[in-house]
Design a protein around this motif. Structure first.
Motif, PDB file in Angstrom:
ATOM      1  N   ARG A 671      68.269 -38.424  68.041  1.00  0.00           N
ATOM      2  CA  ARG A 671      67.111 -37.527  68.161  1.00  0.00           C
ATOM      3  C   ARG A 671      66.754 -37.304  69.620  1.00  0.00           C
ATOM      4  NH1 ARG A 671      62.163 -37.981  63.914  1.00  0.00           N
ATOM      5  NH2 ARG A 671      61.143 -35.973  64.413  1.00  0.00           N
ATOM      6  N   GLN A 672      66.846 -38.321  70.426  1.00  0.00           N
ATOM      7  CA  GLN A 672      66.555 -38.187  71.845  1.00  0.00           C
ATOM      8  C   GLN A 672      67.618 -37.350  72.528  1.00  0.00           C
ATOM      9  OE1 GLN A 672      66.461 -41.957  73.885  1.00  0.00           O
ATOM     10  NE2 GLN A 672      65.761 -41.062  75.840  1.00  0.00           N
ATOM     11  N   PHE A 673      68.894 -37.602  72.173  1.00  0.00           N
ATOM     12  CA  PHE A 673      70.003 -36.887  72.808  1.00  0.00           C
ATOM     13  C   PHE A 673      69.927 -35.387  72.553  1.00  0.00           C
ATOM     14  CE2 PHE A 673      74.378 -35.357  73.158  1.00  0.00           C
ATOM     15  CZ  PHE A 673      74.785 -35.926  74.341  1.00  0.00           C
ATOM     16  N   HIS A 674      69.400 -34.989  71.359  1.00  0.00           N
ATOM     17  CA  HIS A 674      69.361 -33.568  70.986  1.00  0.00           C
ATOM     18  C   HIS A 674      68.135 -32.834  71.524  1.00  0.00           C
ATOM     19  CE1 HIS A 674      72.918 -33.698  68.607  1.00  0.00           C
ATOM     20  NE2 HIS A 674      72.451 -34.598  67.745  1.00  0.00           N
ATOM     21  N   GLN A 675      67.268 -33.533  72.258  1.00  0.00           N
ATOM     22  CA  GLN A 675      66.161 -32.835  72.889  1.00  0.00           C
ATOM     23  C   GLN A 675      66.713 -31.805  73.869  1.00  0.00           C
ATOM     24  OE1 GLN A 675      62.691 -33.361  72.284  1.00  0.00           O
ATOM     25  NE2 GLN A 675      63.622 -34.387  70.524  1.00  0.00           N
ATOM     26  N   VAL A 679      69.153 -33.619  79.322  1.00  0.00           N
ATOM     27  CA  VAL A 679      69.936 -33.748  80.562  1.00  0.00           C
ATOM     28  C   VAL A 679      69.009 -33.693  81.766  1.00  0.00           C
ATOM     29  CG1 VAL A 679      71.711 -32.678  81.996  1.00  0.00           C
ATOM     30  CG2 VAL A 679      71.990 -32.788  79.497  1.00  0.00           C
ATOM     31  N   GLN A 680      68.056 -32.774  81.771  1.00  0.00           N
ATOM     32  CA  GLN A 680      67.152 -32.650  82.900  1.00  0.00           C
ATOM     33  C   GLN A 680      66.270 -33.878  83.046  1.00  0.00           C
ATOM     34  OE1 GLN A 680      67.179 -30.154  85.195  1.00  0.00           O
ATOM     35  NE2 GLN A 680      65.740 -31.476  86.288  1.00  0.00           N
ATOM     36  N   ARG A 681      65.859 -34.457  81.906  1.00  0.00           N
ATOM     37  CA  ARG A 681      65.032 -35.654  81.979  1.00  0.00           C
ATOM     38  C   ARG A 681      65.819 -36.827  82.601  1.00  0.00           C
ATOM     39  NH1 ARG A 681      60.211 -36.173  79.546  1.00  0.00           N
ATOM     40  NH2 ARG A 681      59.435 -34.435  78.309  1.00  0.00           N
ATOM     41  N   VAL A 682      67.100 -36.936  82.237  1.00  0.00           N
ATOM     42  CA  VAL A 682      67.931 -38.005  82.834  1.00  0.00           C
ATOM     43  C   VAL A 682      68.029 -37.807  84.345  1.00  0.00           C
ATOM     44  CG1 VAL A 682      70.258 -39.012  82.929  1.00  0.00           C
ATOM     45  CG2 VAL A 682      69.220 -38.426  80.717  1.00  0.00           C
ATOM     46  N   ASP A 684      65.869 -36.256  86.232  1.00  0.00           N
ATOM     47  CA  ASP A 684      64.572 -36.553  86.840  1.00  0.00           C
ATOM     48  C   ASP A 684      64.360 -38.063  86.989  1.00  0.00           C
ATOM     49  OD1 ASP A 684      64.094 -33.854  86.953  1.00  0.00           O
ATOM     50  OD2 ASP A 684      62.821 -33.802  85.164  1.00  0.00           O
ATOM     51  N   ILE A 685      64.732 -38.823  85.956  1.00  0.00           N
ATOM     52  CA  ILE A 685      64.551 -40.281  86.002  1.00  0.00           C
ATOM     53  C   ILE A 685      65.411 -40.888  87.108  1.00  0.00           C
ATOM     54  CG2 ILE A 685      64.998 -42.423  84.747  1.00  0.00           C
ATOM     55  CD1 ILE A 685      64.115 -40.962  82.204  1.00  0.00           C
ATOM     56  N   LEU A 686      66.673 -40.431  87.217  1.00  0.00           N
ATOM     57  CA  LEU A 686      67.548 -40.921  88.289  1.00  0.00           C
ATOM     58  C   LEU A 686      66.972 -40.598  89.658  1.00  0.00           C
ATOM     59  CD1 LEU A 686      71.048 -39.993  86.801  1.00  0.00           C
ATOM     60  CD2 LEU A 686      70.097 -42.296  87.090  1.00  0.00           C
ATOM     61  N   ALA A 687      66.400 -39.388  89.755  1.00  0.00           N
ATOM     62  CA  ALA A 687      65.865 -38.982  91.059  1.00  0.00           C
ATOM     63  C   ALA A 687      64.618 -39.766  91.415  1.00  0.00           C
ATOM     64  CB  ALA A 687      65.553 -37.477  91.027  1.00  0.00           C
ATOM     65  N   THR A 688      63.736 -39.965  90.457  1.00  0.00           N
ATOM     66  CA  THR A 688      62.474 -40.660  90.767  1.00  0.00           C
ATOM     67  C   THR A 688      62.678 -42.163  90.982  1.00  0.00           C
ATOM     68  OG1 THR A 688      62.041 -40.861  88.386  1.00  0.00           O
ATOM     69  CG2 THR A 688      61.068 -38.982  89.523  1.00  0.00           C
ATOM     70  N   THR A 689      63.633 -42.748  90.292  1.00  0.00           N
ATOM     71  CA  THR A 689      63.851 -44.196  90.437  1.00  0.00           C
ATOM     72  C   THR A 689      64.832 -44.518  91.558  1.00  0.00           C
ATOM     73  OG1 THR A 689      65.636 -44.135  88.784  1.00  0.00           O
ATOM     74  CG2 THR A 689      63.385 -44.592  88.000  1.00  0.00           C
ATOM     75  N   GLY A 690      65.642 -43.546  91.936  1.00  0.00           N
ATOM     76  CA  GLY A 690      66.639 -43.784  92.996  1.00  0.00           C
ATOM     77  C   GLY A 690      67.827 -44.583  92.500  1.00  0.00           C
ATOM     78  N   THR A 717      79.601 -33.967  79.482  1.00  0.00           N
ATOM     79  CA  THR A 717      80.354 -33.484  80.653  1.00  0.00           C
ATOM     80  C   THR A 717      79.409 -33.268  81.824  1.00  0.00           C
ATOM     81  OG1 THR A 717      81.963 -32.396  79.205  1.00  0.00           O
ATOM     82  CG2 THR A 717      81.854 -31.652  81.514  1.00  0.00           C
ATOM     83  N   GLU A 718      78.252 -32.668  81.555  1.00  0.00           N
ATOM     84  CA  GLU A 718      77.281 -32.390  82.619  1.00  0.00           C
ATOM     85  C   GLU A 718      76.750 -33.691  83.225  1.00  0.00           C
ATOM     86  OE1 GLU A 718      73.177 -29.743  83.345  1.00  0.00           O
ATOM     87  OE2 GLU A 718      74.129 -29.839  81.358  1.00  0.00           O
ATOM     88  N   LEU A 719      76.488 -34.702  82.366  1.00  0.00           N
ATOM     89  CA  LEU A 719      75.971 -35.977  82.867  1.00  0.00           C
ATOM     90  C   LEU A 719      77.068 -36.783  83.556  1.00  0.00           C
ATOM     91  CD1 LEU A 719      73.649 -36.993  79.875  1.00  0.00           C
ATOM     92  CD2 LEU A 719      72.945 -36.258  82.162  1.00  0.00           C
ATOM     93  N   ALA A 720      78.275 -36.672  83.043  1.00  0.00           N
ATOM     94  CA  ALA A 720      79.386 -37.409  83.667  1.00  0.00           C
ATOM     95  C   ALA A 720      79.648 -36.925  85.079  1.00  0.00           C
ATOM     96  CB  ALA A 720      80.640 -37.250  82.809  1.00  0.00           C
ATOM     97  N   ALA A 721      79.325 -35.651  85.309  1.00  0.00           N
ATOM     98  CA  ALA A 721      79.493 -35.115  86.658  1.00  0.00           C
ATOM     99  C   ALA A 721      78.588 -35.810  87.660  1.00  0.00           C
ATOM    100  CB  ALA A 721      79.223 -33.606  86.646  1.00  0.00           C
ATOM    101  N   LEU A 722      77.532 -36.427  87.158  1.00  0.00           N
ATOM    102  CA  LEU A 722      76.611 -37.145  88.038  1.00  0.00           C
ATOM    103  C   LEU A 722      77.142 -38.543  88.364  1.00  0.00           C
ATOM    104  CD1 LEU A 722      73.189 -36.283  86.318  1.00  0.00           C
ATOM    105  CD2 LEU A 722      74.233 -35.173  88.305  1.00  0.00           C
ATOM    106  N   GLY A 723      78.146 -39.016  87.584  1.00  0.00           N
ATOM    107  CA  GLY A 723      78.706 -40.358  87.813  1.00  0.00           C
ATOM    108  C   GLY A 723      78.399 -41.309  86.689  1.00  0.00           C
ATOM    109  N   LEU A 724      77.708 -40.824  85.641  1.00  0.00           N
ATOM    110  CA  LEU A 724      77.394 -41.701  84.514  1.00  0.00           C
ATOM    111  C   LEU A 724      78.634 -41.976  83.691  1.00  0.00           C
ATOM    112  CD1 LEU A 724      74.545 -40.400  85.222  1.00  0.00           C
ATOM    113  CD2 LEU A 724      73.981 -40.727  82.826  1.00  0.00           C
ATOM    114  N   ARG A 725      78.522 -43.064  82.890  1.00  0.00           N
ATOM    115  CA  ARG A 725      79.573 -43.371  81.936  1.00  0.00           C
ATOM    116  C   ARG A 725      78.973 -43.373  80.526  1.00  0.00           C
ATOM    117  NH1 ARG A 725      83.101 -48.326  84.615  1.00  0.00           N
ATOM    118  NH2 ARG A 725      83.636 -47.253  86.596  1.00  0.00           N
ATOM    119  N   PHE A 726      79.848 -43.253  79.524  1.00  0.00           N
ATOM    120  CA  PHE A 726      79.404 -43.220  78.128  1.00  0.00           C
ATOM    121  C   PHE A 726      80.135 -44.280  77.333  1.00  0.00           C
ATOM    122  CE2 PHE A 726      78.193 -39.057  79.616  1.00  0.00           C
ATOM    123  CZ  PHE A 726      76.969 -38.840  78.994  1.00  0.00           C
TER     124      PHE A 726
END
Length: 734
Positions: A671-675, A679-682, A684-690, A717-726
């Motif tokens: 349910r969270q993933f389908h919001q 992607v934008q929230r992830v 934002d969280i990465l940016a605000t927390t560093g 794919t979009e999140l993996a471009a940031l360096g995340l893993r799944f």
């Protein structure tokens, strides 16, 4: 002269003094003659002058006294005749001459012999009668003159030669001629008329009266042209004048000024035309009725609507087009309002020219004359068929499910309320069943909403098939259905048994695959059952009981039935309390983030998995298995999952800053993933927390990849471009 036996005498002088006589005779015949042919005549002449004188002397001498007496008597008689006969008759003759000369105040003495006196009396009576007749005639003529002078209509008389013989003052005023001027003139010079519409000369009716000998009237729209300029709209008639013997003596023409009436009539005609234009220009069907309650007018839109003629609709003919089921109430309302002279409004079906019955709203009002007298009714009708259909559709949408056309929650609750009241009143028991489709969301997610809607439609048809006419099946929304079975049995036990039987048939029917466009889809159902009436339970209580029983059926492995038991209520109360406390915990952030080490085959720590725990003030530390399913159902999993992700990123950033970089895996719910903004929230969280994205791993469920493959791959794919893993795992159950 002719021969005869007696002598023939004849005068020889005019005075008869000298006379003669002749006598014929036969002479003897010769012997030689056959008959006597010889005749003779004796002629004798006399002079009687001396004898006459002698006789005259004798008479005069012998009859003188008698003659004197006779002469005296004759004289006396003559005097008497003169005195008593000739003189009175002379006076009568003189009086008659005086009377004949026009002097009526004459009289003669009633003297003399009876006959003469009676004659004088009769003469005097005659003169009195003549005087009275003349006085009466004068009075009559005066009255006639006053009448002619006072009459409001114009009067003009002519002789048989069509020449004017009489005009009254009104005629003089209208024609512009005085009687003295008009006398003897042809009527066509004095009475000049034209046709008001064409301006052409109009026929004067005098000539027709003389030719036909009957009353003749003027045509409509006639104008009289006065000699002095004004024009008048007139109405007239001409009648023959006859004497006592019936002989035509002339024509009398009676006419009057109707200019004001004409103007009023024209105004009325214009007003009526205006009314008819208004009545015919709109869509309203207009009618009027008279005092007999029969309709006497229908406008053109009405006739066009019904396809009938005005003659067919007049009176009560219009009622032939009213639907037979509506006619009695329609007539009853109409007559009742008419008798009370009140306005009314009613709806009924009227046959259209196409043969279709269409709904009509008929509004009628009493109409009154200028003096307030009741004259009947006027009404107008509107075709409200489309409005009725829209109203029915609105009502259907308000009380029915748009997809399946089944009753919706609102209508179901109303029917359940009525059934519950009837059950208490009649001591008959019923049941409520809550039906929830198993794994239906997978059909929607994998095959699309069109297929899902088709499956729901087929489910609705199968549910209706197994129910009675008085039962109700409703769709509450999504894949949830609810069924009302009223009046099943006299006891709760029997009602429960019958309800279980029906539920089993429904469960079996829904096990069968649904074929759509050649492909089969399977969606079983979990069914919860409760019965009524029990104590003082309400509609909400019954709905909650059936819903609770349905969840118990799902806990038993789905595609199952569950009968509500009182102990289930405790679980319901517990679940409700937990839901309320969980909402408060999310709001107050009463959660803790725990890490579970991840090691390789050599036992070396290579990362950690973030686990959430709920620090409850009374329950203590609550494990995820107790609240994560409830969070999923209530939607609280979204803010809770975001809190876990933010806490994990803050920890990553802090460890990295301390030189102890550590990869942390965070579970993300479907349910969270389908919001839409996940992607934008992830980001934002990465940016605000560093936090370094290289140290973050997002764990998703296998079902998420299967059911939403294209969407999941695009986001990954979009999140993996940031360096995340799944990684693939179950959320929060570590």
């Amino acid at each position: 002269m002719k021969a005869g036996r007696l002598p023939v005498f004849f005068p020889l002088s005019p005075d008869g003094v000298r006379v003669a006589a002749m006598q014929p005779f036969q002479m003897p015949a010769d012997a030689r003659q056959l008959r006597r042919q010889r005749q003779g005549m004796v002629y004798v002449a006399f002079d009687l002058a001396r004898e006459r004188e002698t006789a005259r002397e004798f008479v005069l001498k012998g009859r003188a006294p008698e003659l004197a007496a006779i002469l005296l008597l004759i004289g006396l008689l003559g005097w008497l005749l003169h005195r008593y006969v000739a003189s009175p008759l002379g006076r009568l003759a003189q009086a008659a001459d005086t009377l004949r000369s026009g002097q009526l105040d004459v009289a003669v003495p009633e003297q003399g012999p009876q006959e003469i006196a009676r004659l004088a009396g009769n003469f005097n009576a005659m003169t009195r009668a003549v005087r009275e007749a003349q006085a009466n005639l004068a009075t009559s003529e005066e009255r006639l003159s006053i009448t002619l002078q006072s009459i409001g209509d114009a009067l003009l008389a002519t002789d048989t030669d069509e020449r004017v013989t009489l005009m009254n003052p009104v005629a003089e005023a209208l024609c512009g001629w005085t009687q003295a001027e008009a006398m003897g003139h042809p009527v066509s010079e004095v009475f000049v008329i034209r046709n008001a519409l064409t301006g052409e000369p109009a026929e004067i009716p005098v000539g027709r009266v003389i030719r036909e000998g009957r009353v003749v009237g003027l045509a409509n729209h006639t104008i009289l042209l006065a000699r002095n300029g004004p024009n008048y709209h007139i109405a007239d008639s001409a009648a023959p004048i006859r004497n006592a013997q019936g002989e035509l003596q002339g024509v009398v023409l009676v006419f009057r000024d109707v200019s004001e009436e004409y103007a009023l009539r024209e105004a009325l005609a214009d007003s009526e035309l205006h009314f008819r234009t208004l009545a015919n220009s709109g869509q309203a069907l207009v009618w009027t009725a008279g005092l007999d309650k029969g309709c006497d007018y229908f406008n053109e839109p009405w006739l066009a609507f019904t396809g009938r003629t005005l003659e067919q609709e007049l009176g009560q003919g219009w009622a032939e087009g009213v639907h037979p089921d509506d006619l009695p109430s329609c007539i009853e309302i109409y007559h009742a309002a008419f008798d009370r002279r009140e306005s009314f409004s009613l709806e009924y079906r009227l046959r259209h020219a196409s043969g279709e019955y269409r709904w009509i709203m008929d509004q009628g009002s009493p109409r009154f004359g200028s003096q307030g007298q009741f004259q009947g009714y006027v009404g107008h009708c509107m075709d409200v068929t489309d409005a009725k259909r829209a109203e029915a559709e609105i009502e259907r949408l308000a009380y029915h499910d748009a997809l399946t056309s089944l009753p919706n929650r609102l209508l179901f609750r109303d029917r359940l309320s009525q059934a519950l009241a009837a059950a208490h009143r009649n001591r008959r028991c019923g049941a409520v069943m809550f039906v929830d489709l198993d794994q239906f969301k997978r059909i929607n997610d994998v095959h699309g909403h069109a297929v899902g809607d088709a499956v729901l439609g087929e489910v609705a048809r199968r549910l209706e098939y197994y129910l009675r006419e008085g039962d109700t099946v409703a769709r509450l929304g999504g894949d949830e259905f609810v069924i009302l079975l009223p009046d099943l049995a006299a006891s709760l036990e029997d009602a429960g048994a019958l309800a279980m039987t029906v539920a089993e048939k429904i469960r079996g029917a829904l096990e069968n695959p649904v074929a759509i466009d050649g492909q089969e889809y399977v969606s079983t159902a979990s069914i919860g059952i409760t019965v009524f009436p029990k104590d003082s339970e309400t509609v909400d209580d019954l709905m909650r009981e059936a819903d609770t029983a349905m969840y118990r059926a799902k806990e038993r492995g789905r595609n199952a039935l569950a009968y509500f038991e009182p102990t289930m209520q405790e679980a319901v109360v517990e679940r409700y309390a937990l839901d309320r406390e969980l909402r408060e915990a999310v709001r107050e952030r009463s959660f803790e983030l725990h890490l579970q080490s991840q090691v390789n085959a050599d036992g070396k720590v290579i990362g950690a998995e973030a686990l959430v725990r709920w620090r409850h003030p009374q329950r203590g530390l609550v494990m995820p298995a107790s609240f994560i399913p409830l969070a999923e159902e209530s939607g609280l999993i979204v803010p809770l999952g975001e809190w876990v992700l933010r806490e994990a990123c803050q920890l990553i950033a802090r460890l990295d800053a301390e030189g102890r970089g550590l990869r942390i895996a965070v579970n993300v719910s479907p349910r969270q993933f389908h919001q839409a903004d996940f992607v934008q929230r992830v980001k934002d969280i990465l940016a605000t927390t560093g936090a370094d994205p290289g140290y973050l791993t997002l764990e998703i469920t296998e079902n998420l990849l299967v059911e939403h493959a294209s969407e999941a791959v695009a986001r990954m794919t979009e999140l993996a471009a940031l360096g995340l893993r799944f990684a693939i795992d179950d959320f929060g159950t570590g």
